[in-house]
Structure formats: C-alpha cells, structure tokens
Design a protein around this motif. Structure first.
Motif, PDB file in Angstrom:
ATOM      1  N   ARG A 185       0.851  -1.202   0.000  1.00 23.86           N
ATOM      2  CA  ARG A 185       0.000   0.000   0.000  1.00 23.86           C
ATOM      3  C   ARG A 185       0.875   1.236   0.000  1.00 23.86           C
ATOM      4  O   ARG A 185       1.705   1.442   0.886  1.00 23.86           O
ATOM      5  N   SER A 186       0.700   2.071  -0.994  1.00 21.16           N
ATOM      6  CA  SER A 186       1.598   3.204  -1.192  1.00 21.16           C
ATOM      7  C   SER A 186       0.850   4.494  -1.460  1.00 21.16           C
ATOM      8  O   SER A 186      -0.262   4.485  -2.000  1.00 21.16           O
ATOM      9  N   LEU A 187       1.484   5.586  -1.100  1.00 23.66           N
ATOM     10  CA  LEU A 187       1.035   6.906  -1.508  1.00 23.66           C
ATOM     11  C   LEU A 187       1.330   7.025  -3.000  1.00 23.66           C
ATOM     12  O   LEU A 187       2.497   7.027  -3.404  1.00 23.66           O
ATOM     13  N   ASP A 188       0.274   7.114  -3.819  1.00 17.24           N
ATOM     14  CA  ASP A 188       0.478   7.111  -5.274  1.00 17.24           C
ATOM     15  C   ASP A 188       1.451   8.201  -5.708  1.00 17.24           C
ATOM     16  O   ASP A 188       2.378   7.957  -6.487  1.00 17.24           O
ATOM     17  N   VAL A 189       1.242   9.393  -5.206  1.00 15.30           N
ATOM     18  CA  VAL A 189       2.101  10.527  -5.558  1.00 15.30           C
ATOM     19  C   VAL A 189       3.550  10.228  -5.186  1.00 15.30           C
ATOM     20  O   VAL A 189       4.485  10.568  -5.912  1.00 15.30           O
ATOM     21  N   GLY A 190       3.735   9.565  -4.044  1.00 19.30           N
ATOM     22  CA  GLY A 190       5.078   9.275  -3.556  1.00 19.30           C
ATOM     23  C   GLY A 190       5.866   8.360  -4.466  1.00 19.30           C
ATOM     24  O   GLY A 190       7.095   8.467  -4.549  1.00 19.30           O
ATOM     25  N   LEU A 191       5.193   7.429  -5.156  1.00 20.57           N
ATOM     26  CA  LEU A 191       5.894   6.537  -6.072  1.00 20.57           C
ATOM     27  C   LEU A 191       6.613   7.322  -7.158  1.00 20.57           C
ATOM     28  O   LEU A 191       7.742   6.998  -7.538  1.00 20.57           O
ATOM     29  N   TYR A 192       5.937   8.360  -7.658  1.00 21.31           N
ATOM     30  CA  TYR A 192       6.476   9.141  -8.770  1.00 21.31           C
ATOM     31  C   TYR A 192       7.415  10.256  -8.301  1.00 21.31           C
ATOM     32  O   TYR A 192       8.270  10.707  -9.054  1.00 21.31           O
ATOM     33  N   ALA A 193       7.242  10.692  -7.067  1.00 14.95           N
ATOM     34  CA  ALA A 193       8.087  11.767  -6.537  1.00 14.95           C
ATOM     35  C   ALA A 193       9.394  11.244  -5.965  1.00 14.95           C
ATOM     36  O   ALA A 193      10.351  12.005  -5.814  1.00 14.95           O
ATOM     37  N   ALA A 194       9.465   9.955  -5.631  1.00 16.22           N
ATOM     38  CA  ALA A 194      10.621   9.413  -4.907  1.00 16.22           C
ATOM     39  C   ALA A 194      11.936   9.634  -5.644  1.00 16.22           C
ATOM     40  O   ALA A 194      12.915  10.123  -5.050  1.00 16.22           O
ATOM     41  N   ILE A 195      11.989   9.286  -6.915  1.00 19.22           N
ATOM     42  CA  ILE A 195      13.258   9.401  -7.651  1.00 19.22           C
ATOM     43  C   ILE A 195      13.634  10.859  -7.885  1.00 19.22           C
ATOM     44  O   ILE A 195      14.801  11.238  -7.689  1.00 19.22           O
ATOM     45  N   PRO A 196      12.704  11.746  -8.295  1.00 20.27           N
ATOM     46  CA  PRO A 196      13.068  13.168  -8.358  1.00 20.27           C
ATOM     47  C   PRO A 196      13.577  13.716  -7.019  1.00 20.27           C
ATOM     48  O   PRO A 196      14.549  14.481  -6.989  1.00 20.27           O
ATOM     49  N   LEU A 197      12.947  13.329  -5.930  1.00 14.69           N
ATOM     50  CA  LEU A 197      13.418  13.788  -4.615  1.00 14.69           C
ATOM     51  C   LEU A 197      14.802  13.238  -4.306  1.00 14.69           C
ATOM     52  O   LEU A 197      15.647  13.940  -3.735  1.00 14.69           O
ATOM     53  N   LEU A 198      15.060  11.988  -4.665  1.00 11.47           N
ATOM     54  CA  LEU A 198      16.370  11.389  -4.456  1.00 11.47           C
ATOM     55  C   LEU A 198      17.442  12.141  -5.222  1.00 11.47           C
ATOM     56  O   LEU A 198      18.593  12.242  -4.768  1.00 11.47           O
ATOM     57  N   HIS A 199      17.074  12.702  -6.369  1.00 13.09           N
ATOM     58  CA  HIS A 199      18.034  13.465  -7.183  1.00 13.09           C
ATOM     59  C   HIS A 199      18.061  14.946  -6.809  1.00 13.09           C
ATOM     60  O   HIS A 199      18.691  15.749  -7.510  1.00 13.09           O
ATOM     61  N   GLY A 200      17.369  15.319  -5.750  1.00 11.18           N
ATOM     62  CA  GLY A 200      17.481  16.676  -5.232  1.00 11.18           C
ATOM     63  C   GLY A 200      16.524  17.690  -5.810  1.00 11.18           C
ATOM     64  O   GLY A 200      16.698  18.896  -5.592  1.00 11.18           O
ATOM     65  N   PHE A 201      15.485  17.247  -6.508  1.00  9.93           N
ATOM     66  CA  PHE A 201      14.525  18.202  -7.060  1.00  9.93           C
ATOM     67  C   PHE A 201      13.678  18.820  -5.941  1.00  9.93           C
ATOM     68  O   PHE A 201      13.470  18.222  -4.880  1.00  9.93           O
TER      69      PHE A 201
END
Length: 470
Positions: A185-201
């Motif tokens: 069970r996941s936050l849908d938005v979080g799945l797509y935001a995770a990698i951009p956030l990891l790269h510092g966006f």
C-alpha cells in the motif's frame, strides 16, 4: 550517486490490472527513460479487500500488466517501481512476487527487487499507543473514533500504512543495482516523486509531478485508464505528454487531473506537509505537450502516515429485483415501508442489532440517497437492491429471502395483480449470499519521527529458472 538534472519517467497505467498499452510503453522506451512507474494499491474498492486480504484486480489482469512492464523495461535496461495487489496486505504483495517469479521463469529473466511490506504489526501500534502516541482520524465518520484506540487496533482484521517516498528513496540509495521495487500500500504521488526527490529536485515540484503522473493517460485527452503518460522533470518545471498518437495533453486535461481526488482544488495533505498548486502554471508547448511549474511545498509540524484498518461486521445477502408494473413503480415507497414493517415484526424475536435491512431503489435515489435533487421515479422501470447484513450468513440469507418474498406478494391500494410485484433475474435470486462484510475502522494519521520506521524492506533475487531468495 550521480545527481541528474533531468529525469524521464513513464507512468504505464492508471492502475495495475486496468491495462497497459503495449505500443505506448514501447514508444516510451525511445525517450531514453530513467524509470517506468505504475501504481496499483487503493481503497477505492472498499474495505472488503483489506479485511479479506485479497487483491482488488483479477490475477490474470494483474499478471498481464506486470508481464508487459517487466519484460519491456528489462529488455531496455530501464528500472521500474510498482505498487500492486490492491489493498497492501502482505498476502497480496506475496501474490505479486509469485506472479513475477512465474513471469521470470516463462521469459528466462532474472531480477533483483527491493520489496516494501506495508502491513503493520498490531504490537507495534499498541506499543506506540501505550507510549502516548496519538493518531487522529483523517475524516469525520461515525465508524471512526476521533483518536485511535488499542481496542480498534485489536478488532481490525489487518492494518496497513501508506508507504511514502522516503522508503523507496532509501531502497534505491542503498541498492542502486536494483531492477525494480515492488511496494505494498503506497502513496500514489510518492511513487512518482521518490526518484526526483532522491536526485534533489524541489519537493513541491516533485510532488506536483507525482500528482499529475499518478494515473497515466487520465491526464490526457481523451483520457484513458489503460494507457500511459511520459513525464520529463527538470530544475523548475516538468513536461507531460502521451506516447499514444491518439491522445494529447492540454492545460485543461492536466489541470483537471491535478484537482483529482481532493476537497480543496489548490491544496492536498500529504505525509509531512501539503502540496500547494494555487500558483501553478500550465502552458501548452506543442500540440501534445504541457509544461507545468509553480507548485510549492508547505512543511507540516509533524510527519504522519495514513493507517488503514478494516474490521469484520457480519455477512451479507442480497436480492436484485426489477419493477415494471406502473402501479408497483408508483407505490414503491409504500411497498418498501410496509414490507420493512412486516420483516421487522416477523424477526422481532431477534436482538435489534443482529441484522440490518436496507433498500436501494435504482431509478429513484439509490446513488445520492437523501441528497438526490429529484427523488422521484421518472422512468418506466426501476430496480430495488435488497441488502441485508447480519451476524451470520444463514441469518442474512433468511432475512433477505423473507424480505424479497414479502415485497413480491405485498398488496397495496390500486393493485391489479395477485402476486409478482418484482422480477428477479437469477435463480437462485431471492437471497444471494455475498459473504463476509468489513468496514474501515482505522483511517488515522500515525505520527512518525522516521518516515521509514513502520515498514519492512527486503531484497529479493528471482532466478531465471524459477525460485527466489532474500
């Protein structure tokens, strides 16, 4: 890890099991993708699936979507992130892994997967409550207590928490050689935001990107739940466009989806803060592409994750009954009221809370109920759904059968026939046992010092000849 200033991500579908368009996914590979992402957990289908620990979508449909994403992504060297199984229970996550193992065996593929398990141990929550943690309900509802109690935790069949982006970020940072991540069970938005956030966006930009991307081509026109969307995120904006030539993105289609599933069109609560899109700008770049910028992130005083728990309330039996006689249609309210009185009198020896009898009249007010602006019959035929929930399946069937028989034979002023007020399309049909009934009893925000705290993660290696190991 090398931080990228541009990321190219393809959202493969609106929901795992709704369908993946093979040609759109293959076209997306021409854009030198960084990731393929798809979400597949939800509460939209109701509490039954969590209570019973069953997948929302049919296994065949889920397997097909997994097969397309995994085989095409692997062939092109593109990693993937997928939440799947529907409710997020550990059993449905294991089902997804079993399906992936079968796919790998069929296609002679080997995979290294990070797995996020979202089912939460009751002992963990009980310990937190004992230490003084307070989890407030997210929405006011009579089935939800204002603050989560130990009693509700114990009564729930199972409890899941929504995985935020931080868990996925940590998995990729610690294991950059993963082929993919499978999450419960996941936050849908979080799945797509995770990698951009990891790269510092910027977090506001990344979360807005996730909001638009989460349902694939539903942000395009004509919208589709079984097609994808390409997103390219850069330092201060992101672009979205479909890869299917039959669709295009417009400011209207993208804005419309940005407002999706929220009471406030400009602001959405998320773990750790709110996404504010009140100043967002949507610009048509070309015939099919829209550029988006201007969202901001408002940090919350505390980080919380959503807990979802389902408790068993009984067993259901139903009858679907059509009404076509003009006199029956005109007198439906009287017939149902008097039939209810007869049922209640007949079963008066039972405790008041041992069963619940409800009628839904389709063609009158079944969808909106008391909020229906035109609560009267306008058509020539209607459908009555008789719904009984009781302590046992036997009792639910008994009440439903008696109620449907009563309605069928009940007399009323102006009646011309002697029986047959209703037409039942199936046999057996007077009482169709549906099975166990659950309701959401936990829908609360659980405070966390560490966003990763309640979640378990594992690394699973799936061999090309079958079998997997941690």
């Amino acid at each position: 890890m090398l931080r990228k200033k541009e990321l190219r991500i393809f959202s493969a579908t609106s929901f795992m099991g709704h369908g993946v368009d093979k040609e759109s996914l293959e076209r997306a590979m021409d854009y030198d993708l960084d990731f393929v992402i798809a979400q597949g957990t939800t509460t939209d289908a109701g509490p039954y699936y969590l209570g019973a620990a069953k997948p929302v979508m049919a296994e065949e449909a889920l397997r097909r979507d997994l097969e397309l994403i995994i085989t095409i992504a692997k062939a092109n060297g593109v990693p993937f992130i997928i939440s799947a199984g529907g409710c997020g229970a550990d059993s449905t996550t294991r089902l997804v892994l079993d399906l992936i193992e079968d796919i790998c065996s069929q296609h002679s593929l080997s995979l290294k997967l990070g797995v996020v398990w979202s089912e939460i141990a009751k002992d963990y929550l009980l310990s937190g409550l004992k230490q003084g943690k307070r989890a407030r309900r997210i929405v006011p509802h009579p089935a939800l207590e204002e603050n989560l109690s130990a009693e509700s935790v114990l009564q729930a069949e199972r409890i899941v928490a929504q995985v935020g982006p931080e868990v996925i970020m940590d998995l990729w940072e610690q294991n950059p050689d993963l082929d993919g991540v499978i999450a419960g069970r996941s936050l849908d938005v979080g799945l797509y935001a995770a990698i951009p956030l990891l790269h510092g966006f910027d977090k506001g930009l990344a979360m807005h990107f996730g909001k638009v991307m989460e349902d694939g081509a539903l942000a395009a026109t004509p919208g589709s739940g079984n097609d994808g969307l390409l997103g390219i995120i850069r330092e201060d904006h992101f672009d979205v466009r479909p890869t299917n030539p039959k669709r295009r993105c417009t400011p209207e289609s993208v804005t419309g989806h940005a407002f999706y599933e929220r009471s406030d069109p400009n602001r959405e609560a998320n773990p750790g803060g709110d996404l504010d899109i009140s100043q967002a700008v949507y610009t048509q770049l070309d015939e099919v592409t829209v550029r988006v910028s201007g969202a901001r992130w408002i940090e919350a005083p505390a980080y919380t994750v959503k807990l979802e728990g389902a408790a068993k309330t009984g067993y259901r039996s139903i009858c679907i009954a059509g009404m076509r006689d003009p006199q029956v249609v005109a007198n439906v309210e009287l017939i149902l009221k008097e039939s209810r009185d007869i049922v209640e009198d007949y079963f008066s020896y039972l405790a008041e809370d041992s069963y619940a009898l409800n009628f839904k009249v389709y063609g009158k007010d079944a969808v909106l109920g008391p909020f229906e602006p035109t609560p009267y019959v306008q058509g020539h035929e209607i459908c009555v759904l008789i719904d009984v929930v009781a302590e046992t399946q036997k009792l639910a069937d008994s009440v439903c059968s008696f109620a449907s028989s009563t309605i069928s034979h009940h007399g009323f002023p102006g009646r011309l026939s002697t029986a047959g007020n209703i037409a039942i399309p199936f046999s057996p049909g007077r009482a169709v046992p549906v099975g166990e009934v659950y309701e959401f009893s936990i829908w609360h925000a659980w405070p966390l010092d560490d966003p990763k705290e309640p979640f378990r993660t594992t690394i699973e290696t799936i061999a090309a000849k079958g079998g997997r190991a941690q």
